[in-house]
Write a protein that holds these residues in place. Structure first.
Motif, PDB file in Angstrom:
ATOM      1  N   UNK A   1       0.785  -1.215  -0.067  1.00 45.60           N
ATOM      2  CA  UNK A   1       0.027  -0.027  -0.267  1.00 45.60           C
ATOM      3  C   UNK A   1       0.887   1.219  -0.099  1.00 45.60           C
ATOM      4  N   UNK A   2       1.849   1.462   0.861  1.00 46.32           N
ATOM      5  CA  UNK A   2       2.779   2.457   1.171  1.00 46.32           C
ATOM      6  C   UNK A   2       3.610   2.808  -0.264  1.00 46.32           C
ATOM      7  N   UNK A   3       4.005   1.369  -0.938  1.00 42.17           N
ATOM      8  CA  UNK A   3       4.589   1.593  -2.168  1.00 42.17           C
ATOM      9  C   UNK A   3       3.916   2.484  -3.237  1.00 42.17           C
ATOM     10  N   UNK A   4       2.482   1.770  -3.444  1.00 38.34           N
ATOM     11  CA  UNK A   4       1.701   2.277  -4.294  1.00 38.34           C
ATOM     12  C   UNK A   4       1.371   3.988  -4.180  1.00 38.34           C
ATOM     13  N   UNK A   5       1.192   4.005  -2.806  1.00 38.25           N
ATOM     14  CA  UNK A   5       1.132   5.581  -2.431  1.00 38.25           C
ATOM     15  C   UNK A   5       2.148   6.250  -2.895  1.00 38.25           C
ATOM     16  N   UNK A   6       3.516   6.073  -2.630  1.00 35.01           N
ATOM     17  CA  UNK A   6       4.688   6.681  -3.094  1.00 35.01           C
ATOM     18  C   UNK A   6       4.884   6.927  -4.560  1.00 35.01           C
ATOM     19  N   UNK A   7       4.573   5.898  -5.267  1.00 35.77           N
ATOM     20  CA  UNK A   7       4.769   5.676  -6.690  1.00 35.77           C
ATOM     21  C   UNK A   7       3.643   6.935  -7.285  1.00 35.77           C
ATOM     22  N   UNK A   8       2.255   7.016  -6.789  1.00 31.61           N
ATOM     23  CA  UNK A   8       1.313   7.774  -7.288  1.00 31.61           C
ATOM     24  C   UNK A   8       1.842   9.330  -6.902  1.00 31.61           C
ATOM     25  N   UNK A   9       2.343   9.539  -5.652  1.00 33.73           N
ATOM     26  CA  UNK A   9       2.811  10.723  -5.330  1.00 33.73           C
ATOM     27  C   UNK A   9       3.915  11.265  -6.073  1.00 33.73           C
ATOM     28  N   UNK A  10       4.940  10.311  -6.643  1.00 37.87           N
ATOM     29  CA  UNK A  10       5.958  10.786  -7.271  1.00 37.87           C
ATOM     30  C   UNK A  10       5.629  11.177  -8.562  1.00 37.87           C
ATOM     31  N   UNK A  11       4.581  10.685  -9.118  1.00 35.43           N
ATOM     32  CA  UNK A  11       4.138  10.886 -10.582  1.00 35.43           C
ATOM     33  C   UNK A  11       3.505  12.052 -10.691  1.00 35.43           C
ATOM     34  N   UNK A  12       2.942  12.817  -9.639  1.00 36.48           N
ATOM     35  CA  UNK A  12       2.261  13.983  -9.595  1.00 36.48           C
ATOM     36  C   UNK A  12       3.540  15.057  -9.343  1.00 36.48           C
TER      37      UNK A  12
ATOM     38  N   UNK B   1       6.925  14.840  -9.130  1.00 33.55           N
ATOM     39  CA  UNK B   1       8.239  14.831 -10.134  1.00 33.55           C
ATOM     40  C   UNK B   1       7.615  14.772 -11.721  1.00 33.55           C
ATOM     41  N   UNK B   2       6.548  15.191 -11.794  1.00 31.66           N
ATOM     42  CA  UNK B   2       6.012  15.127 -13.448  1.00 31.66           C
ATOM     43  C   UNK B   2       6.686  16.215 -14.215  1.00 31.66           C
ATOM     44  N   UNK B   3       7.003  15.774 -15.470  1.00 32.04           N
ATOM     45  CA  UNK B   3       7.548  16.715 -16.348  1.00 32.04           C
ATOM     46  C   UNK B   3       6.522  17.102 -17.490  1.00 32.04           C
ATOM     47  N   UNK B   4       6.396  18.416 -17.635  1.00 31.71           N
ATOM     48  CA  UNK B   4       5.688  19.052 -18.647  1.00 31.71           C
ATOM     49  C   UNK B   4       6.346  19.115 -19.945  1.00 31.71           C
ATOM     50  N   UNK B   5       6.360  18.015 -20.787  1.00 29.63           N
ATOM     51  CA  UNK B   5       7.075  17.905 -21.886  1.00 29.63           C
ATOM     52  C   UNK B   5       6.497  19.157 -22.995  1.00 29.63           C
TER      53      UNK B   5
END
Length: 372
Positions: A94-105, A107-111
């Protein structure tokens, strides 16, 4: 010999009592649920599932029980440890999924953003204009020559007819690197590119046609029109029957190639120890062409409404300089000139402050574009 204690009651071991095992399990499950990060969960794993955790210590107590009592105790403790382990794995996922979802938001790169926000570098305009000036003389048949920036006093002064008490040799004008010792010449940061004249004459046999761009140093304060490190373009011709007329023609060709055709030039008398006669070279202002001289309704910032712009010094090479370099003065004569590179840049592109040239701001160099 006594018989085995088959009537031993395992609940007498406090850590193996059903209530105590259930308490340790519930405490572990509560801590797992309360962990909000992977770092906190790691601490919970060590505290409740590690080798020194309460359930692990209780498991060790099972070995001290009689064989008949070990099975029930083992099931009770093993079941609790299994529940804790499964809860840890679920919470880890659960915590790994939360971390990955948070990183996607986060650390998102606006291409869609511009890709060239970092400005490209560019060669410094002093370098490019020095090469352009050199190319003009190379096109006339001159050869490029070079010399060291840390120069012996003999090359920088003595061979160029600077007397020992000449003001230019004092600390007010020259950076001294090493004092003379044992009859050897001292070392200085060259104050002009003229020492290349002597090196060129010692390395070549006349006729000599060389142009020498390079960096020079003087103890000037940095201000709008002066800098302690600047650049010159030295020219030298030594051949049979060369005259000031040839020098005038070379300067005219340079001015027309650098600033445009049709501009007039003139020489004014001056003095340099290494030339005789000596002169200052002026060219007609390429902006106003002299029309602003005496005008009350207009002012030329380039020439100060004087109509002429000074571009450097020149003259016939002093015979003493030729003699110092081993040239036969009965057969050969020569002329030389020195042009300021920064001065040419200021005139050609309207640069008004030396600070812009030396402070390294990419916005200054990029304005001149990429030149290769």
């Amino acid at each position: 010999m006594s018989a085995p204690n088959n009537s031993y009651d395992p609940v007498e071991v406090a850590s193996l009592q059903p209530e105590e095992v259930a308490r340790m399990r519930d405490e572990a499950l509560s801590a797992i649920s309360a962990a909000t990060s992977l770092e906190e969960l790691k601490e919970v794993r060590t505290a409740h599932a590690g080798d020194r955790s309460p359930l692990a210590l209780a498991n060790r107590e099972i070995g001290s029980l009689p064989p008949s009592a070990r099975a029930d105790a083992g099931k009770r403790v093993g079941g609790a440890r299994r529940e804790v382990s499964e809860a840890l794995n679920r919470r880890q996922t659960e915590l790994e999924e939360e971390r990955d979802a948070r990183v996607l938001v986060e650390e998102a790169v606006d291409v869609t953003l511009p890709w060239d926000r970092v400005q490209r570098g560019a060669r410094h305009p002093v370098t490019t204009i020095s090469e352009r000036m050199t190319d003009i003389f190379v096109g006339m048949g001159f050869e490029m020559a070079e010399g060291p920036e840390v120069e012996a006093e003999w090359f920088n002064f003595d061979a160029l007819n600077f007397l020992p008490d000449h003001p230019a040799r004092t600390m007010q004008d020259t950076f001294f690197v090493e004092a003379p010792s044992g009859g050897d010449s001292g070392m200085v940061l060259r104050t002009h590119t003229s020492p290349v004249q002597i090196r060129a004459l010692l390395e070549r046999t006349p006729p000599v046609y060389v142009v020498a761009p390079g960096t020079t140093f003087r103890t000037d304060e940095l201000d709008a029109t002066h800098t302690p490190v600047f650049h010159q373009l030295e020219g030298l011709v030594v051949d049979e029957k060369v005259t000031l007329a040839h020098l005038r023609g070379a300067i005219d060709a340079f001015v027309h190639g650098m600033f445009g055709s049709g501009l007039r030039t003139r020489f004014r008398p001056s003095f340099f120890p290494f030339t005789e006669p000596s002169g200052e070279m002026d060219m007609e202002c390429f902006v106003c062409h002299g029309s602003s001289v005496g005008a009350t309704d207009s002012h030329c910032r380039t020439c100060g409404s004087e109509g002429w712009i000074e571009i450097g010094g020149c003259g016939i090479v002093n015979p003493r300089v030729l003699t110092a370099a081993g040239v036969d003065t009965e057969r050969y004569t020569g002329w030389a000139f020195g042009l300021g590179v920064e001065r040419a840049l200021m005139f050609a592109h309207g640069v008004e402050d030396m600070h812009d040239m030396v402070e390294g701001d990419v916005r200054f160099t990029s304005a001149f574009g990429m030149e290769i």
